[in-house]
Design a protein around this motif. Sequence first.
Motif, mmCIF file in Angstrom:
data_model
loop_
_atom_site.group_PDB
_atom_site.id
_atom_site.type_symbol
_atom_site.label_atom_id
_atom_site.label_comp_id
_atom_site.label_asym_id
_atom_site.label_seq_id
_atom_site.Cartn_x
_atom_site.Cartn_y
_atom_site.Cartn_z
ATOM 1 N N GLY A 46 0.829 -1.293 -0.081
ATOM 2 C CA GLY A 46 0.041 0.076 0.070
ATOM 3 C C GLY A 46 0.810 1.389 0.118
ATOM 4 O O GLY A 46 0.396 2.291 -0.299
ATOM 5 N N ALA A 47 2.216 1.039 0.294
ATOM 6 C CA ALA A 47 2.992 2.361 0.319
ATOM 7 C C ALA A 47 3.357 2.780 -1.283
ATOM 8 O O ALA A 47 4.050 3.782 -1.178
ATOM 9 N N LYS A 48 3.144 2.006 -2.092
ATOM 10 C CA LYS A 48 3.379 2.242 -3.598
ATOM 11 C C LYS A 48 2.441 3.197 -3.951
ATOM 12 O O LYS A 48 1.432 3.348 -3.492
ATOM 13 N N LYS A 49 3.074 4.080 -5.018
ATOM 14 C CA LYS A 49 2.071 5.182 -5.554
ATOM 15 C C LYS A 49 1.229 4.620 -6.334
ATOM 16 O O LYS A 49 1.358 3.440 -6.773
ATOM 17 N N ASN A 50 0.162 5.212 -6.780
ATOM 18 C CA ASN A 50 -1.086 4.690 -7.421
ATOM 19 C C ASN A 50 -0.507 4.455 -8.750
ATOM 20 O O ASN A 50 -0.895 3.222 -9.249
ATOM 21 N N SER A 51 0.564 5.100 -9.509
ATOM 22 C CA SER A 51 1.174 4.562 -10.852
ATOM 23 C C SER A 51 1.767 3.500 -10.875
ATOM 24 O O SER A 51 1.893 2.687 -11.737
ATOM 25 N N GLU A 52 2.140 2.916 -9.469
ATOM 26 C CA GLU A 52 2.927 1.576 -9.488
ATOM 27 C C GLU A 52 1.995 0.414 -9.090
ATOM 28 O O GLU A 52 2.319 -0.530 -8.706
ATOM 29 N N ARG A 53 0.537 0.732 -9.065
ATOM 30 C CA ARG A 53 -0.443 -0.420 -8.591
ATOM 31 C C ARG A 53 -1.406 -0.341 -9.811
ATOM 32 O O ARG A 53 -2.435 0.276 -9.623
ATOM 33 N N PRO A 54 -0.945 -1.297 -10.751
ATOM 34 C CA PRO A 54 -1.721 -1.126 -12.127
ATOM 35 C C PRO A 54 -2.978 -1.886 -11.982
ATOM 36 O O PRO A 54 -4.015 -1.267 -12.575
ATOM 37 N N ILE A 55 -3.314 -2.629 -11.002
ATOM 38 C CA ILE A 55 -4.547 -3.559 -10.909
ATOM 39 C C ILE A 55 -5.585 -2.247 -10.172
ATOM 40 O O ILE A 55 -6.788 -2.057 -10.543
ATOM 41 N N PHE A 56 -5.221 -1.562 -9.437
ATOM 42 C CA PHE A 56 -5.964 -0.621 -8.452
ATOM 43 C C PHE A 56 -6.194 0.657 -9.377
ATOM 44 O O PHE A 56 -7.478 1.134 -9.559
ATOM 45 N N VAL A 57 -5.225 1.174 -10.605
ATOM 46 C CA VAL A 57 -5.645 2.042 -11.556
ATOM 47 C C VAL A 57 -6.729 1.564 -12.230
ATOM 48 O O VAL A 57 -7.647 2.329 -12.921
ATOM 49 N N GLU A 58 -6.624 0.161 -12.741
ATOM 50 C CA GLU A 58 -7.574 -0.299 -13.726
ATOM 51 C C GLU A 58 -9.035 -0.389 -12.982
ATOM 52 O O GLU A 58 -9.814 -0.017 -13.836
ATOM 53 N N ARG A 78 -6.760 -0.167 2.218
ATOM 54 C CA ARG A 78 -6.494 -0.916 0.903
ATOM 55 C C ARG A 78 -6.610 -0.026 -0.100
ATOM 56 O O ARG A 78 -5.802 -0.329 -1.113
ATOM 57 N N LEU A 79 -6.860 1.204 0.058
ATOM 58 C CA LEU A 79 -6.627 2.134 -1.049
ATOM 59 C C LEU A 79 -5.111 2.661 -1.174
ATOM 60 O O LEU A 79 -4.771 3.678 -1.712
ATOM 61 N N GLY A 80 -4.413 2.388 0.043
ATOM 62 C CA GLY A 80 -3.168 2.960 0.199
ATOM 63 C C GLY A 80 -2.843 3.286 1.707
ATOM 64 O O GLY A 80 -3.799 3.674 2.187
ATOM 65 N N ARG A 81 -1.530 3.529 1.850
ATOM 66 C CA ARG A 81 -1.142 4.017 3.129
ATOM 67 C C ARG A 81 -0.219 5.483 3.158
ATOM 68 O O ARG A 81 0.127 5.962 4.113
ATOM 69 N N ASN A 82 -0.611 6.027 2.022
ATOM 70 C CA ASN A 82 -0.152 7.365 1.936
ATOM 71 C C ASN A 82 -1.195 8.401 1.983
ATOM 72 O O ASN A 82 -1.935 7.969 1.027
ATOM 73 N N ALA A 83 -1.180 9.344 2.807
ATOM 74 C CA ALA A 83 -2.486 10.107 3.110
ATOM 75 C C ALA A 83 -2.729 10.860 1.834
ATOM 76 O O ALA A 83 -3.988 10.827 1.465
ATOM 77 N N PHE A 84 -1.940 11.401 1.445
ATOM 78 C CA PHE A 84 -2.044 12.076 0.211
ATOM 79 C C PHE A 84 -2.639 11.506 -1.036
ATOM 80 O O PHE A 84 -3.522 11.922 -1.674
ATOM 81 N N GLU A 85 -2.094 10.162 -1.371
ATOM 82 C CA GLU A 85 -2.323 9.411 -2.205
ATOM 83 C C GLU A 85 -4.071 8.909 -1.988
ATOM 84 O O GLU A 85 -4.987 8.980 -3.039
ATOM 85 N N VAL A 86 -4.444 8.715 -0.640
ATOM 86 C CA VAL A 86 -5.800 8.212 -0.443
ATOM 87 C C VAL A 86 -6.768 9.452 -0.613
ATOM 88 O O VAL A 86 -7.757 9.157 -1.379
ATOM 89 N N CYS A 130 -3.541 8.169 9.961
ATOM 90 C CA CYS A 130 -3.194 7.111 10.942
ATOM 91 C C CYS A 130 -2.524 5.816 10.110
ATOM 92 O O CYS A 130 -1.467 5.210 10.754
ATOM 93 N N ALA A 131 -3.216 5.452 8.947
ATOM 94 C CA ALA A 131 -2.566 4.282 8.277
ATOM 95 C C ALA A 131 -1.010 4.648 7.948
ATOM 96 O O ALA A 131 -0.195 3.857 8.023
ATOM 97 N N GLN A 132 -0.703 5.870 7.523
ATOM 98 C CA GLN A 132 0.540 6.459 7.175
ATOM 99 C C GLN A 132 1.284 6.203 8.317
ATOM 100 O O GLN A 132 2.570 5.806 8.316
#
Length: 209
Positions: A46-58, A78-86, A130-132
């Motif tokens: 979940g620490a990966k950027k959205n661009s590095e999570r192809p299935i999520f982007v899909e 599940r949407l990520g652990r980076n607050a700004f990305e979420v 909190c997740a981050q």
Amino acid sequence: MKAVIYARVSSTTDRQNTERQIADLTKYAEYKEMEILKVFEEKVSGAKKNSERPIFVEAINFCKAQKVDMLLVSELSRLGRNAFEVLETVKQLVDEGINLYMQKEQFTLLNEEGKPSMFAPVMIATLSTCAQLERDNIKFRLNSGRQLYIEKGGKLGRKEGSTKSKEEKAEEYKQVIKELKRGTSIRKTAKLCDVSVSTVQRVKAEFNL
């Protein structure tokens, strides 16, 4: 009501799987009489950027294209652990009028009028922060433990000779490489070659396909 399930685990090994997440969210969808259009599964941190999570982007793009009413996840992380990305993802969903259901938090993003509830922005920001912080704390403890191990004479890394060469990987995953070169999607390649989605993702990245 049309729905999509997105399930994610951080481990790329068989130690973790998405079966429980999917089963629980499917039960919820059936209870709410939702039509599940598609299930997206991903093994990636979940620490990966959205661009590095192809299935999520899909999954997000599918929700937009198909005018999905609800995106179902087991928990906000599940949407990520980076607050700004979420928060960026949540904004996309709000802009598209796509509701978000988080099972663990027992919370939906939009109200019956299709607008964020009064407490939604505060709750989303708090939970994602909190997740981050949790991820940062885990990372700190792991790094601290590694440093102590090294100071006591320990050595990190694989044992000599335990890493496969690129040629060996090319032979082992030749069918995966063949399908990717044809332009076959990651998920379809995984099914055709009987390997995990995360394995296909690694091969695609390593061989620049």
